[in-house]
Motif scaffolding. Structure first.
Motif, short mmCIF file in Angstrom:
data_model
loop_
_atom_site.label_atom_id
_atom_site.label_comp_id
_atom_site.label_asym_id
_atom_site.label_seq_id
_atom_site.Cartn_x
_atom_site.Cartn_y
_atom_site.Cartn_z
N ALA A 1 0.83 -1.21 0.00
CA ALA A 1 0.00 0.00 0.00
C ALA A 1 0.87 1.26 0.00
O ALA A 1 0.57 2.24 -0.69
N ASN A 2 1.96 1.24 0.77
CA ASN A 2 2.87 2.39 0.81
C ASN A 2 3.52 2.62 -0.55
O ASN A 2 3.66 3.76 -1.00
N ARG A 3 3.93 1.55 -1.20
CA ARG A 3 4.55 1.69 -2.52
C ARG A 3 3.54 2.17 -3.55
O ARG A 3 3.86 2.98 -4.42
N ALA A 4 2.31 1.70 -3.44
CA ALA A 4 1.27 2.18 -4.34
C ALA A 4 1.03 3.67 -4.15
O ALA A 4 0.84 4.42 -5.12
N GLN A 5 1.05 4.12 -2.90
CA GLN A 5 0.82 5.54 -2.63
C GLN A 5 1.92 6.41 -3.21
O GLN A 5 1.65 7.53 -3.69
N ILE A 6 3.15 5.94 -3.18
CA ILE A 6 4.25 6.70 -3.79
C ILE A 6 3.99 6.90 -5.27
O ILE A 6 4.18 8.00 -5.82
N VAL A 7 3.55 5.86 -5.95
CA VAL A 7 3.25 5.97 -7.38
C VAL A 7 2.11 6.96 -7.62
O VAL A 7 2.16 7.79 -8.54
N ILE A 8 1.08 6.90 -6.78
CA ILE A 8 -0.04 7.83 -6.92
C ILE A 8 0.42 9.27 -6.70
O ILE A 8 0.08 10.17 -7.47
#
Length: 218
Positions: free
Chosen positions: A18-25
């Motif tokens: 989830a943290n890595r996804a948020q960085i992309v967002i």
């Protein structure tokens, strides 16, 4: 029509993903889906609101490849749960997606899915933004069929296996929380139908043609 399996992924791994996804967002590395009232019967949609960030198939393989590996690894389990010859999707754009619903109105409109087997893997635990399901029920003891209304709240690491073609469903809007759902689309080996306009409608807000206007559909 729907089966929940707890603890498929460890919570710590869900947090990392989830943290890595948020960085992309945050880096605007994926699209924001935002459209309303465009759905039609042709794509089994009732014309609701769509508001979420979307990781399409290539985005997942590029940014979070572990989730693509999990998708393939789960296939025997999906066959076991559904009593079908389940296969992964032949459509790379939509085989594995992540829908990230932002706080303050992230949502998904009321619809049926086009693929035969829908599986959701939750990366967050949420007290709001439930998946709402309308399940058609009947029984010999009842004179008329009825609709069972169910709400399923996301639980980190849990897997929901659903007959999305038969269950009308949507996602309640978020208020304060963010919800991240990994969408695993499976098919039965003999049935890989997907409406030709579905992806352009869902991802890009393109108005779908009616079924009578399409060609080559079975």
């Amino acid at each position: 029509m729907a089966t929940m399996i707890e603890g498929v992924l460890p919570e710590a791994l869900c947090d990392e993903l989830a943290n890595r996804a948020q960085i992309v967002i945050d880096e605007q590395g994926v699209d924001l889906v935002q459209h309303s009232g465009l759905g039609t019967d042709a794509v089994s949609d009732l014309g609701g609101d769509y508001h979420h960030h979307i990781f399409k198939g290539d985005d997942v393989r590029r940014c979070l490849p572990e989730l693509y590996a999990v998708y393939h690894a789960l296939t025997p389990l999906i066959s076991l749960v559904t009593h079908t010859d389940a296969i992964v999707s032949p459509y790379p754009l939509s085989d594995v997606n992540i829908k990230a619903y932002p706080p303050g109105g992230g949502t998904l409109g009321l619809h049926y899915d086009t693929n035969g087997i829908t599986v959701l893997l939750f990366l967050t635990t949420n007290r709001e933004a439930a998946l709402r399901m309308q399940i058609e029920r009947s029984h010999p003891s009842q004179c008329k069929p009825w609709i069972e209304h169910r709400k399923i709240h996301a639980r980190k690491g849990a897997l929901l296996v659903m007959q999305g073609r038969k269950v009308l469903h949507d996602s309640e809007p978020t208020v304060r929380e963010q919800k991240l759902s990994v969408v695993y689309n499976y098919y039965e080996r003999h049935d890989t139908y997907r409406h030709e306009d579905f992806d352009n409608f869902v991802y890009y807000g393109a108005k779908p043609k009616g079924l009578s206007e399409t060609s080559g559909q079975e």
